[in-house]
Scaffold this motif. Structure first.
Motif, PDB file in Angstrom:
ATOM      1  N   ASP A   2      -0.313  14.400   6.420  1.00 65.47           N
ATOM      2  CA  ASP A   2      -1.103  13.553   6.595  1.00 65.47           C
ATOM      3  C   ASP A   2      -0.944  12.228   6.632  1.00 65.47           C
ATOM      4  O   ASP A   2      -0.151  11.783   5.869  1.00 65.47           O
ATOM      5  N   ALA A   3      -1.815  11.176   7.284  1.00 67.32           N
ATOM      6  CA  ALA A   3      -1.540   9.802   7.029  1.00 67.32           C
ATOM      7  C   ALA A   3      -1.617   9.253   5.796  1.00 67.32           C
ATOM      8  O   ALA A   3      -0.748   8.312   5.370  1.00 67.32           O
ATOM      9  N   ALA A   4      -2.507   9.783   5.099  1.00 64.45           N
ATOM     10  CA  ALA A   4      -2.784   9.264   3.452  1.00 64.45           C
ATOM     11  C   ALA A   4      -1.520   9.407   2.808  1.00 64.45           C
ATOM     12  O   ALA A   4      -1.043   8.507   1.884  1.00 64.45           O
ATOM     13  N   LEU A   5      -0.994  10.885   2.964  1.00 65.26           N
ATOM     14  CA  LEU A   5       0.149  11.093   1.966  1.00 65.26           C
ATOM     15  C   LEU A   5       1.486  10.429   2.499  1.00 65.26           C
ATOM     16  O   LEU A   5       2.381   9.730   1.792  1.00 65.26           O
ATOM     17  N   ALA A   6       1.486  10.216   3.986  1.00 68.85           N
ATOM     18  CA  ALA A   6       2.506   9.466   4.420  1.00 68.85           C
ATOM     19  C   ALA A   6       2.607   7.833   4.139  1.00 68.85           C
ATOM     20  O   ALA A   6       3.673   7.369   3.593  1.00 68.85           O
ATOM     21  N   ILE A   7       1.289   7.381   3.859  1.00 73.98           N
ATOM     22  CA  ILE A   7       1.344   6.060   3.355  1.00 73.98           C
ATOM     23  C   ILE A   7       1.946   6.035   1.913  1.00 73.98           C
ATOM     24  O   ILE A   7       2.529   5.010   1.269  1.00 73.98           O
ATOM     25  N   HIS A   8       1.357   6.930   1.335  1.00 67.16           N
ATOM     26  CA  HIS A   8       1.765   6.943  -0.291  1.00 67.16           C
ATOM     27  C   HIS A   8       3.277   6.951  -0.367  1.00 67.16           C
ATOM     28  O   HIS A   8       4.056   6.309  -1.036  1.00 67.16           O
ATOM     29  N   PHE A  10       5.383   6.420   2.185  1.00 69.10           N
ATOM     30  CA  PHE A  10       6.094   4.993   2.656  1.00 69.10           C
ATOM     31  C   PHE A  10       6.136   3.976   1.383  1.00 69.10           C
ATOM     32  O   PHE A  10       7.057   3.272   1.371  1.00 69.10           O
ATOM     33  N   GLN A  11       5.156   3.748   0.646  1.00 63.84           N
ATOM     34  CA  GLN A  11       5.140   2.730  -0.383  1.00 63.84           C
ATOM     35  C   GLN A  11       6.181   3.166  -1.325  1.00 63.84           C
ATOM     36  O   GLN A  11       6.854   2.086  -1.739  1.00 63.84           O
ATOM     37  N   ARG A  12       6.286   4.426  -1.827  1.00 59.43           N
ATOM     38  CA  ARG A  12       7.507   4.846  -2.650  1.00 59.43           C
ATOM     39  C   ARG A  12       8.792   4.393  -2.180  1.00 59.43           C
ATOM     40  O   ARG A  12       9.616   3.774  -2.793  1.00 59.43           O
ATOM     41  N   ALA A  13       9.086   4.655  -0.713  1.00 55.52           N
ATOM     42  CA  ALA A  13      10.379   4.563  -0.018  1.00 55.52           C
ATOM     43  C   ALA A  13      10.542   3.194  -0.055  1.00 55.52           C
ATOM     44  O   ALA A  13      11.864   2.651  -0.315  1.00 55.52           O
ATOM     45  N   LEU A  14       9.603   2.261   0.014  1.00 57.08           N
ATOM     46  CA  LEU A  14       9.806   0.852   0.241  1.00 57.08           C
ATOM     47  C   LEU A  14      10.204   0.032  -1.071  1.00 57.08           C
ATOM     48  O   LEU A  14      11.043  -0.771  -1.315  1.00 57.08           O
ATOM     49  N   THR A  15       9.296   0.683  -2.172  1.00 61.29           N
ATOM     50  CA  THR A  15       9.493   0.249  -3.399  1.00 61.29           C
ATOM     51  C   THR A  15      11.167   0.506  -3.993  1.00 61.29           C
ATOM     52  O   THR A  15      11.517  -0.310  -4.633  1.00 61.29           O
ATOM     53  N   MET A  16      11.526   1.624  -3.587  1.00 63.91           N
ATOM     54  CA  MET A  16      13.100   2.072  -3.695  1.00 63.91           C
ATOM     55  C   MET A  16      13.999   1.411  -2.808  1.00 63.91           C
ATOM     56  O   MET A  16      15.187   1.677  -2.943  1.00 63.91           O
ATOM     57  N   GLY A  17      13.486   0.804  -1.765  1.00 60.99           N
ATOM     58  CA  GLY A  17      14.633   0.044  -0.928  1.00 60.99           C
ATOM     59  C   GLY A  17      15.217   0.991   0.051  1.00 60.99           C
ATOM     60  O   GLY A  17      16.031   1.016   0.465  1.00 60.99           O
ATOM     61  N   ASP A  18      14.349   2.405   0.257  1.00 61.31           N
ATOM     62  CA  ASP A  18      14.938   3.478   0.995  1.00 61.31           C
ATOM     63  C   ASP A  18      14.696   3.069   2.726  1.00 61.31           C
ATOM     64  O   ASP A  18      13.727   3.499   3.045  1.00 61.31           O
ATOM     65  N   PRO A  31       1.635   6.957  15.329  1.00 59.98           N
ATOM     66  CA  PRO A  31       0.577   7.679  16.002  1.00 59.98           C
ATOM     67  C   PRO A  31      -0.687   7.883  15.665  1.00 59.98           C
ATOM     68  O   PRO A  31      -1.753   8.289  16.130  1.00 59.98           O
ATOM     69  N   HIS A  32      -0.690   7.721  14.082  1.00 62.80           N
ATOM     70  CA  HIS A  32      -2.270   7.930  13.605  1.00 62.80           C
ATOM     71  C   HIS A  32      -2.625   6.761  13.294  1.00 62.80           C
ATOM     72  O   HIS A  32      -4.050   6.830  12.833  1.00 62.80           O
ATOM     73  N   GLU A  33      -2.195   5.689  12.735  1.00 68.02           N
ATOM     74  CA  GLU A  33      -2.649   4.432  12.330  1.00 68.02           C
ATOM     75  C   GLU A  33      -2.376   3.258  13.206  1.00 68.02           C
ATOM     76  O   GLU A  33      -1.331   3.245  13.868  1.00 68.02           O
ATOM     77  N   THR A  34      -3.232   2.190  13.142  1.00 68.51           N
ATOM     78  CA  THR A  34      -3.024   1.070  14.025  1.00 68.51           C
ATOM     79  C   THR A  34      -1.729   0.522  13.397  1.00 68.51           C
ATOM     80  O   THR A  34      -1.518   0.404  12.046  1.00 68.51           O
ATOM     81  N   ARG A  35      -1.154  -0.632  13.924  1.00 67.35           N
ATOM     82  CA  ARG A  35      -0.268  -1.438  13.350  1.00 67.35           C
ATOM     83  C   ARG A  35      -0.675  -1.987  12.181  1.00 67.35           C
ATOM     84  O   ARG A  35      -0.159  -2.286  11.235  1.00 67.35           O
ATOM     85  N   GLU A  36      -1.939  -2.731  12.439  1.00 68.19           N
ATOM     86  CA  GLU A  36      -2.466  -3.618  11.275  1.00 68.19           C
ATOM     87  C   GLU A  36      -2.793  -2.629  10.053  1.00 68.19           C
ATOM     88  O   GLU A  36      -2.574  -3.311   9.002  1.00 68.19           O
ATOM     89  N   ASN A  37      -3.351  -1.489  10.287  1.00 72.52           N
ATOM     90  CA  ASN A  37      -3.550  -0.714   9.194  1.00 72.52           C
ATOM     91  C   ASN A  37      -2.411  -0.294   8.350  1.00 72.52           C
ATOM     92  O   ASN A  37      -2.310  -0.260   7.171  1.00 72.52           O
ATOM     93  N   ILE A  38      -1.142  -0.018   9.238  1.00 74.57           N
ATOM     94  CA  ILE A  38      -0.059   0.334   8.185  1.00 74.57           C
ATOM     95  C   ILE A  38       0.312  -0.867   7.400  1.00 74.57           C
ATOM     96  O   ILE A  38       0.906  -0.715   6.305  1.00 74.57           O
ATOM     97  N   ILE A  39       0.135  -2.044   8.139  1.00 75.68           N
ATOM     98  CA  ILE A  39       0.443  -3.252   7.391  1.00 75.68           C
ATOM     99  C   ILE A  39      -0.194  -3.610   6.260  1.00 75.68           C
ATOM    100  O   ILE A  39       0.277  -3.753   4.971  1.00 75.68           O
ATOM    101  N   ASP A  40      -1.639  -3.386   6.383  1.00 76.07           N
ATOM    102  CA  ASP A  40      -2.722  -3.638   5.231  1.00 76.07           C
ATOM    103  C   ASP A  40      -2.550  -2.593   4.204  1.00 76.07           C
ATOM    104  O   ASP A  40      -2.773  -2.795   2.848  1.00 76.07           O
ATOM    105  N   LEU A  41      -2.387  -1.243   4.457  1.00 71.77           N
ATOM    106  CA  LEU A  41      -2.804  -0.459   3.549  1.00 71.77           C
ATOM    107  C   LEU A  41      -1.148   0.270   3.111  1.00 71.77           C
ATOM    108  O   LEU A  41      -1.525   0.659   2.067  1.00 71.77           O
ATOM    109  N   ALA A  42      -0.216   0.190   3.727  1.00 70.54           N
ATOM    110  CA  ALA A  42       0.903   0.471   3.075  1.00 70.54           C
ATOM    111  C   ALA A  42       1.860  -0.605   3.052  1.00 70.54           C
ATOM    112  O   ALA A  42       2.429  -0.670   1.839  1.00 70.54           O
ATOM    113  N   LEU A  43       2.257  -1.394   3.757  1.00 74.89           N
ATOM    114  CA  LEU A  43       3.369  -2.422   3.521  1.00 74.89           C
ATOM    115  C   LEU A  43       2.844  -3.522   2.533  1.00 74.89           C
ATOM    116  O   LEU A  43       3.709  -3.744   1.405  1.00 74.89           O
ATOM    117  N   VAL A  44       1.778  -4.199   2.628  1.00 75.97           N
ATOM    118  CA  VAL A  44       1.370  -5.268   1.941  1.00 75.97           C
ATOM    119  C   VAL A  44       1.221  -4.730   0.376  1.00 75.97           C
ATOM    120  O   VAL A  44       1.770  -5.369  -0.759  1.00 75.97           O
TER     121      VAL A  44
END
Length: 213
Positions: A2-8, A10-18, A31-44
């Motif tokens: 699900d999207a919430a787990l995928a965001i979690h 994602f954050q772990r993968a980015l922190t590890m540089g994967d 397909p499940h989140e807007t690009r703005e949400n992915i940036i604000d909720l996961a990337l930032v």
């Protein structure tokens, strides 16, 4: 996943540089989140966590670099295709003054393009005279200037002075670490506004005259 787990994850993968995992997870989230949400909720949040880990001495310079590269890959995937400027749209441009970093600029650009702004990218590492010359030639209405170090932030004063000496009423918006650390610095260098985060950019462009589709 699900999207919430995928965001979690994602954050772990980015922190590890994967980077491979980041690419895969962005494809799963789109397909499940807007690009703005992915940036604000996961990337930032992931970048903020990496910054804290670095400040606390819990990750190495190599790991910090790896996370930054993974974030750049994610931003490239999340950035919408550039929109063609329409008649009547304000001319909006973005650049990095003095410094060579691109991540902050890419995050802002992704937000603006997702919001329908036809954004002109003037580049990175520009001196004040070169930036002003390019902006004047492109007849920019709203100029967004990103800086990483205090030296670059103080050069904004030179940019504004050169614009006014040329008779330009171009509005200047600044962002970056020096302006977050000193909330009044943007006034001292003569900028019209300051964005505290990438998500502020669209509202500032609207407020200062950038008409979007």
């Amino acid at each position: 996943m699900d999207a919430a787990l995928a965001i979690h994850v994602f954050q772990r993968a980015l922190t590890m540089g994967d980077r491979e995992a980041v690419v895969r997870l962005v494809a799963e989230l789109v397909p499940h989140e807007t690009r703005e949400n992915i940036i604000d909720l996961a990337l930032v949040p992931a970048l903020e966590r990496v910054g804290h880990l670095w400040e606390e001495g819990r990750i190495s310079l190599v790991e910090l670099y790896g996370a930054g590269r993974a974030a750049e890959v994610a931003t490239e995937l999340l950035e919408p295709l550039p929109r063609t400027r329409q008649a009547g749209d304000a001319r909006v441009a973005i650049a990095v003054l003095e410094d060579q970093h691109v991540l902050g600029k890419r995050l802002v650009a992704a937000h603006l393009r997702a919001g329908g702004v036809a954004l002109l990218d003037l580049g990175v590492g520009l001196s004040a005279p070169v930036l002003v010359a390019q902006a004047l030639e492109a007849r920019v209405d709203v100029l967004l200037v990103s800086t990483l170090m205090l030296r670059g932030a103080l050069k904004v004063h030179d940019v504004v002075r050169r614009l006014r000496d040329a008779g330009s009423a171009m509005r200047v918006v600044v962002g970056g670490a020096p302006f977050r650390l000193d909330p009044e610095l943007y006034l001292e260098v003569g900028a019209d506004a300051c964005g505290r985060s990438a998500g502020d950019a669209l509202a500032l462009v609207h407020r200062l005259g950038g008409r979007c589709a």
